[in-house]
Write a protein that holds these residues in place. Structure first.
Motif, PDB file in Angstrom:
ATOM      1  N   UNK A 127       0.784  -1.239   0.000  1.00  0.00           N
ATOM      2  CA  UNK A 127       0.000   0.000   0.000  1.00  0.00           C
ATOM      3  C   UNK A 127       0.811   1.281   0.000  1.00  0.00           C
ATOM      4  N   UNK A 128       2.124   1.201  -0.251  1.00  0.00           N
ATOM      5  CA  UNK A 128       2.915   2.435  -0.414  1.00  0.00           C
ATOM      6  C   UNK A 128       2.331   3.208  -1.590  1.00  0.00           C
ATOM      7  N   UNK A 129       2.156   4.519  -1.436  1.00  0.00           N
ATOM      8  CA  UNK A 129       1.507   5.256  -2.525  1.00  0.00           C
ATOM      9  C   UNK A 129       2.462   6.041  -3.411  1.00  0.00           C
ATOM     10  N   UNK A 130       3.699   6.264  -2.982  1.00  0.00           N
ATOM     11  CA  UNK A 130       4.656   6.977  -3.834  1.00  0.00           C
ATOM     12  C   UNK A 130       5.941   6.156  -3.949  1.00  0.00           C
ATOM     13  N   UNK A 131       6.219   5.700  -5.156  1.00  0.00           N
ATOM     14  CA  UNK A 131       7.404   4.877  -5.404  1.00  0.00           C
ATOM     15  C   UNK A 131       8.459   5.749  -6.064  1.00  0.00           C
ATOM     16  N   UNK A 132       9.594   5.926  -5.382  1.00  0.00           N
ATOM     17  CA  UNK A 132      10.697   6.665  -5.974  1.00  0.00           C
ATOM     18  C   UNK A 132      11.651   5.716  -6.693  1.00  0.00           C
ATOM     19  N   UNK A 142       2.260  -2.082 -10.741  1.00  0.00           N
ATOM     20  CA  UNK A 142       2.086  -0.622 -10.771  1.00  0.00           C
ATOM     21  C   UNK A 142       0.919  -0.241 -11.674  1.00  0.00           C
ATOM     22  N   UNK A 143       0.829  -0.924 -12.807  1.00  0.00           N
ATOM     23  CA  UNK A 143      -0.265  -0.611 -13.739  1.00  0.00           C
ATOM     24  C   UNK A 143      -1.620  -0.937 -13.117  1.00  0.00           C
ATOM     25  N   UNK A 144      -1.671  -2.066 -12.414  1.00  0.00           N
ATOM     26  CA  UNK A 144      -2.943  -2.468 -11.787  1.00  0.00           C
ATOM     27  C   UNK A 144      -3.376  -1.468 -10.712  1.00  0.00           C
ATOM     28  N   UNK A 145      -2.410  -0.774 -10.127  1.00  0.00           N
ATOM     29  CA  UNK A 145      -2.711   0.188  -9.045  1.00  0.00           C
ATOM     30  C   UNK A 145      -2.555   1.634  -9.519  1.00  0.00           C
ATOM     31  N   UNK A 146      -2.677   1.857 -10.807  1.00  0.00           N
ATOM     32  CA  UNK A 146      -2.280   3.173 -11.342  1.00  0.00           C
ATOM     33  C   UNK A 146      -3.176   4.314 -10.877  1.00  0.00           C
ATOM     34  N   UNK A 147      -4.362   4.008 -10.392  1.00  0.00           N
ATOM     35  CA  UNK A 147      -5.212   5.091  -9.885  1.00  0.00           C
ATOM     36  C   UNK A 147      -4.857   5.473  -8.447  1.00  0.00           C
ATOM     37  N   UNK A 148      -4.055   4.636  -7.790  1.00  0.00           N
ATOM     38  CA  UNK A 148      -3.685   4.888  -6.402  1.00  0.00           C
ATOM     39  C   UNK A 148      -2.222   5.305  -6.264  1.00  0.00           C
ATOM     40  N   UNK A 149      -1.377   4.742  -7.124  1.00  0.00           N
ATOM     41  CA  UNK A 149       0.059   4.848  -6.924  1.00  0.00           C
ATOM     42  C   UNK A 149       0.670   5.925  -7.819  1.00  0.00           C
ATOM     43  N   UNK A 150       1.757   6.538  -7.333  1.00  0.00           N
ATOM     44  CA  UNK A 150       2.533   7.501  -8.121  1.00  0.00           C
ATOM     45  C   UNK A 150       3.969   6.989  -8.218  1.00  0.00           C
ATOM     46  N   UNK A 179      -2.975  15.789  -7.801  1.00  0.00           N
ATOM     47  CA  UNK A 179      -3.489  14.516  -7.283  1.00  0.00           C
ATOM     48  C   UNK A 179      -2.569  13.999  -6.176  1.00  0.00           C
ATOM     49  N   UNK A 180      -1.260  14.114  -6.396  1.00  0.00           N
ATOM     50  CA  UNK A 180      -0.293  13.686  -5.377  1.00  0.00           C
ATOM     51  C   UNK A 180      -0.471  14.484  -4.089  1.00  0.00           C
ATOM     52  N   UNK A 181      -0.788  15.764  -4.231  1.00  0.00           N
ATOM     53  CA  UNK A 181      -0.950  16.632  -3.059  1.00  0.00           C
ATOM     54  C   UNK A 181      -2.308  16.430  -2.378  1.00  0.00           C
ATOM     55  N   UNK A 182      -3.070  15.414  -2.821  1.00  0.00           N
ATOM     56  CA  UNK A 182      -4.379  15.068  -2.249  1.00  0.00           C
ATOM     57  C   UNK A 182      -5.457  16.095  -2.584  1.00  0.00           C
ATOM     58  N   UNK A 183      -5.283  16.797  -3.708  1.00  0.00           N
ATOM     59  CA  UNK A 183      -6.309  17.731  -4.160  1.00  0.00           C
ATOM     60  C   UNK A 183      -6.715  17.382  -5.596  1.00  0.00           C
ATOM     61  N   UNK A 184      -7.060  16.134  -5.834  1.00  0.00           N
ATOM     62  CA  UNK A 184      -7.391  15.702  -7.188  1.00  0.00           C
ATOM     63  C   UNK A 184      -8.511  16.548  -7.768  1.00  0.00           C
ATOM     64  N   UNK A 185      -8.277  17.045  -8.981  1.00  0.00           N
ATOM     65  CA  UNK A 185      -9.323  17.769  -9.692  1.00  0.00           C
ATOM     66  C   UNK A 185      -9.406  19.243  -9.340  1.00  0.00           C
ATOM     67  N   UNK A 186      -8.790  19.645  -8.225  1.00  0.00           N
ATOM     68  CA  UNK A 186      -8.921  21.066  -7.845  1.00  0.00           C
ATOM     69  C   UNK A 186      -7.574  21.746  -7.654  1.00  0.00           C
ATOM     70  N   UNK A 187      -6.492  21.035  -7.938  1.00  0.00           N
ATOM     71  CA  UNK A 187      -5.168  21.650  -7.860  1.00  0.00           C
ATOM     72  C   UNK A 187      -4.364  21.154  -9.053  1.00  0.00           C
ATOM     73  N   UNK A 188      -3.611  22.068  -9.667  1.00  0.00           N
ATOM     74  CA  UNK A 188      -2.808  21.661 -10.817  1.00  0.00           C
ATOM     75  C   UNK A 188      -3.572  21.674 -12.123  1.00  0.00           C
TER      76      UNK A 188
END
Ligand SMILES: [Zn+2]
Length: 427
Positions: free
Chosen positions: A243-248, A261-269, A364-373
């Motif tokens: 459940x890690x959400x950001x993979x560096x 990663x592809x299967x989790x692409x809506x959750x993971x960055x 989306x990464x900053x937890x403001x999907x759709x309203x930031x960026x």
């Protein structure tokens, strides 16, 4: 707060769509109207900024920031200064990044436990200028892992820039303390450093599944992010499964890891965070640093591998974001938009796709999907007025002098000359 009208601008809206001509009205901290041309907005209702065909786009996000890394030459040097001085220098960096058009920073580790938290809170309180900031822990590693600067009998304990932990219990305790301190993100290091002694690129996975699971468990309980330095294929898999959400990095992601990663692409960055490596090859001389021999060949090899992985992940629709260890000697703060250039050069992104990665996906990464960026009605007004068209030349974004206006949360950090001040008094 009055209204501001950006009149006659070329909008890059952050979604990857082609630029279009429009008027954009900001009211309070939000974008109130986006009127495509032919439907120009009434000039009398706001302070008018004459865009003159310049580009209006969302502010940039860095997905792997280290505001408290003070352009140090080595990992050891990261903690060479007093805490007090380090806090002040970090505040200067926060302002500098905003000067360079970065209105959001997702921290990928703080050099001391609470610096990110203090800076974030000071920015949010309006005490100091700076980007929106998600605050991170120190890098959490294991004995012998990347960031453990101990040697022989000498343990670094909590005194290095990383904290050394072993076993799920120690990780769980550290995360609970960090949550108590108010951090947004737990940073872990499940794989080894870039350069292994046996191979061009290190393949070691050094954290156990149970340790990663413990971190993710606390993150779920406390609603925090987990970001992981994961270069090996196994590290990527352990992270995504837990459940890690950001993979560096994801340097050595194999087919199975990429499928996950592809299967989790809506959750993971994914943030390849190759800024430091790219700069070592192409910019080091500028800073008087020589980078040659085996060290250079390792970095060349790594960039080649990473480029292939990122091209594939991008093709699969995985969100791959810029941001890569700015805050070292060869990657001084402010150079962060260099990442967008090599997203285009190395990873096969179009300029508009690179901008989307740094804006819409950043929001989306900053937890403001759709309203930031994004530039759309109702979105938060984090905006850049750019002299030129970055969809034609992405390098423009590296030059702070090309930003004629920088707005964060509806307030100008850098105000443009006002062509006509036609404020109408409120009733
Ligand atoms: Zn880093």
């Amino acid at each position: 707060m009055g209204a501001t009208l950006f009149a006659d601008v070329r909008v890059i809206d952050g979604t990857g769509a082609r630029p279009f001509a429009a008027d954009v009205l900001v009211e309070g901290n939000r974008i109130a109207r986006v009127a495509r041309h032919k439907k120009r907005l009434d000039r009398r209702i706001a302070t008018v900024i004459d865009g003159g065909g310049r580009t209006l786009m969302p502010g940039l996000t860095d997905a792997h920031a280290h505001l408290s890394f003070l352009n140090a030459p080595t990992l050891e040097a990261l903690t060479a200064m007093t805490v007090e001085r380090q806090v002040l220098e970090t505040a200067k960096n926060a302002r500098l990044l905003l000067d360079h058009g970065f209105t959001s920073m997702f921290s990928g580790a703080s050099v001391r436990p609470r610096i990110d938290v203090a800076i974030r809170d000071a920015i949010n309180a309006g005490d100091i200028p700076g980007p929106r900031l998600l605050a991170c822990t120190k890098q959490m590693t294991v004995t012998g892992g990347f960031g453990d600067l101990g040697q022989g009998e000498r343990e670094i304990g909590e005194h290095g820039y990383a904290i050394v932990l072993n076993g799920p219990g120690e990780f769980r305790l550290a995360c609970r303390k960090a949550a108590r301190d108010g951090v947004d993100t737990f940073k872990i290091v499940p794989s080894a450093f870039a350069m292994g002694s046996r191979a061009l690129v290190a393949e070691d996975t050094v954290m156990s599944d149970a340790e990663v699971a413990a971190v993710c468990e606390v993150a779920r309980q406390r609603n925090r992010h987990v970001a992981a330095h994961a270069r090996s294929a196994d590290a990527v898999k352990i992270c995504v499964r837990n459940g890690v959400d950001v993979i560096y990095h994801a340097t050595l992601a194999d087919e199975e890891a990429k499928d996950l990663l592809e299967a989790e692409k809506d959750r993971v960055f994914v943030a390849p965070a190759m800024g430091l490596q790219y700069a070592r090859l192409h910019e080091a001389e500028k800073y008087g640093v020589r980078f040659e021999g085996i060290a250079r060949r390792r970095v060349e090899a790594e960039l080649e591998i990473v480029s292939a992985v990122m091209r594939d992940l991008h093709r699969r629709g995985v969100r791959v974001l810029p941001g890569g260890d700015y805050g070292f000697q060869v990657t001084p703060h402010g150079r962060n938009a260099l990442d967008l250039q090599f997203f285009v050069e190395l990873y096969g992104f179009t300029p508009l796709e690179a901008i989307r990665a740094a804006t819409q996906h950043g929001g989306e990464l900053m937890s403001h999907a759709g309203e930031l960026g994004v530039v759309r009605e109702g979105a938060l007004a984090d905006l850049l007025l750019v002299d030129g068209d970055p969809s034609k030349d992405i390098r423009i974004l590296q030059d702070r002098n090309r930003f004629d206006a920088i707005m964060k949360d509806g307030v100008f950090h850098k105000a443009p000359p006002v062509a006509a001040s036609l404020r109408v008094a409120a009733e």
